[in-house]
Design a protein around this motif. Structure first.
Motif, short mmCIF file in Angstrom:
data_model
loop_
_atom_site.label_atom_id
_atom_site.label_comp_id
_atom_site.label_asym_id
_atom_site.label_seq_id
_atom_site.Cartn_x
_atom_site.Cartn_y
_atom_site.Cartn_z
N ALA A 142 -2.47 -4.14 -0.01
CA ALA A 142 -3.33 -5.08 0.33
C ALA A 142 -3.72 -4.94 1.67
N ARG A 143 -3.13 -4.06 2.61
CA ARG A 143 -3.56 -3.84 3.78
C ARG A 143 -4.86 -2.71 3.79
N GLY A 144 -4.76 -1.94 2.58
CA GLY A 144 -5.85 -0.94 2.36
C GLY A 144 -5.58 0.25 2.58
N VAL A 145 -5.61 1.19 1.55
CA VAL A 145 -5.19 2.63 1.81
C VAL A 145 -5.87 3.25 0.76
N GLU A 146 -6.11 4.71 0.96
CA GLU A 146 -6.97 5.62 0.20
C GLU A 146 -5.79 6.14 -0.87
N ALA A 147 -6.45 6.34 -2.07
CA ALA A 147 -5.42 6.89 -3.25
C ALA A 147 -4.64 7.74 -2.78
N GLY A 148 -5.08 8.99 -2.12
CA GLY A 148 -4.54 10.24 -1.73
C GLY A 148 -3.66 10.02 -0.50
N GLU A 149 -3.56 8.93 0.09
CA GLU A 149 -2.54 8.51 1.03
C GLU A 149 -1.36 7.67 0.71
#
Length: 391
Positions: A142-149
């Motif tokens: 929900a906070r936002g994150v890249e898939a690789g991270e």
């Protein structure tokens, strides 16, 4: 032969460790809301949850704590509950449970609930926190994150969560999200990234099997005890997928790592007993089933769970949620059911009184102290810092 009732007397006075429970709703409840909280199903038209084993148990065993006669009619029960107010209701039932420590799952809160500290204050006891991993993963998304991270960010968030001072365990509801028929090996980094990409694009609850496996292995890396919901639950669980025996291959791979605590288990408590017998790291409880079967049948559930389970492997849990009655009723069913079966074995000379009393103490308190360590074993203090009931 033991003196009549000797085991009952000891269990009645034993301060319990409720190793898995939830908060109680911080509001007065009308009839519809109360009925919805005393069933894992629903209050269907013409079918009241009061007309069920758990509803009858509430009227029989909880009504006297509200100054009502046993078997009080539902309308009288609800009226008296409202007249006292939820704070007083909580105080009476939580105190009556006789728990010295509550380990509280804070990850499920569709209603406003008591915090662990508020639960402890109402009971004059101590409370510790259990972190739910799926909620943690969904908060990261929900906070936002890249898939690789995703994997690294989740790991950091989990490490921060378990460093909170009163956290004693983590929990997964994989049984609800995917079931346990998962590939047992740790997923590769590329698999996690690929699955995260699909989930983050889609949104919603975490139900991807790769990411659920990743959560279970993240729990292993964290090093804290892992609680796993198994068996009985609400209609969101597909029951045959919640059989803990499906975890066998994963348990082989995680041997020698962390304690795995199988929660609730019914109707798979015999499978859970088998796993606790053959895997050093596996423990179980029959919480939830205790108050839903009620004092009339909880002994049978405990007896089946103890058919082959090593006595150092069974823990007490109420799994109480929503209404404080269930904190009391779970404890009452546990004390009465376990005392009945142990006392009968003593009377039949199948068990010495000394052994029966050790088993009672282990199951109600000491096994949890052994698994969870100092935060459960150290003297409890209420939120003001004053000593609570002696641990």
């Amino acid at each position: 032969m033991a003196a009549p009732g000797a085991v009952h007397e000891v269990l009645a006075a034993l301060p319990l460790v409720d190793h898995h429970c939830h908060g109680a709703v911080t509001a007065d409840l009308d009839a519809g809301r109360f009925e919805s909280l005393i069933t894992e199903g629903a209050a269907w038209p013409g079918v009241s949850p009061f007309d069920s084993p758990v509803g009858v148990a509430v009227r029989r065993h909880c009504a006297p704590l509200l100054d009502l006669p046993r078997h009080a009619p539902p309308a009288d029960y609800l009226a008296r509950r409202s007249a006292l107010g939820w704070q007083e209701v909580h105080r009476r039932f939580l105190t009556a449970s006789g728990a010295e420590v509550f380990c509280v799952d804070t990850g499920y809160a569709p209603h406003p609930l008591t915090t662990p500290a508020e639960l402890a204050a109402a009971a004059g006891a101590a409370a510790r926190e259990v972190v739910r991993l799926e909620q943690l993963a969904e908060a990261v998304a929900a906070r936002g994150v890249e898939a690789g991270e995703y994997a690294a960010v989740l790991r950091t968030a989990a490490e921060e969560a378990v460093r909170r001072p009163d956290v004693v365990a983590v929990k997964s509801v994989a049984a609800y999200r995917t079931g346990f028929a998962l590939a047992p090996e740790r997923p590769a980094d590329a698999e996690v990234t690929r699955a995260a990409r699909h989930w983050l694009a889609r949104g919603g609850r975490l139900t991807d099997p790769v990411l659920v496996r990743h959560l279970l292995w993240t729990a292993v890396d964290l090093g804290l005890p892992l609680q796993l919901h198994t068996g009985f639950g609400d209609a969101d669980v597909t029951l045959h997928r919640a059989d803990p025996a499906l975890l066998t291959d994963w348990l082989h791979r995680t041997a020698g790592t962390i304690p795995v605590l199988l929660l609730h288990c019914w109707p798979y408590h015999r499978q859970a007993a088998y796993l606790a017998t053959v895997f050093e790291q596996v423990y179980l409880d029959v919480g939830l089933a205790l108050h839903y079967t009620g004092p009339a049948r909880c002994r049978a559930v405990l007896e089946e769970a103890l058919e082959i389970t090593p006595f150092r492997k069974l823990l007490y849990s109420s799994d109480a949620y929503g209404v404080a009655e269930f904190h009391h009723l779970g404890a009452l069913c546990f004390r009465q059911g376990l005392a009945d079966l142990l006392q009968d074995r003593v009377d039949a000379d199948e068990l010495s009184l000394a052994d029966a009393l050790r088993i009672a103490a282990w199951t109600g308190r000491d096994n949890a102290r052994r698994v969870y360590g100092p935060l459960v074993s150290e003297p409890a203090r209420d939120p003001s810092g004053r000593p609570a009931r002696k641990v």
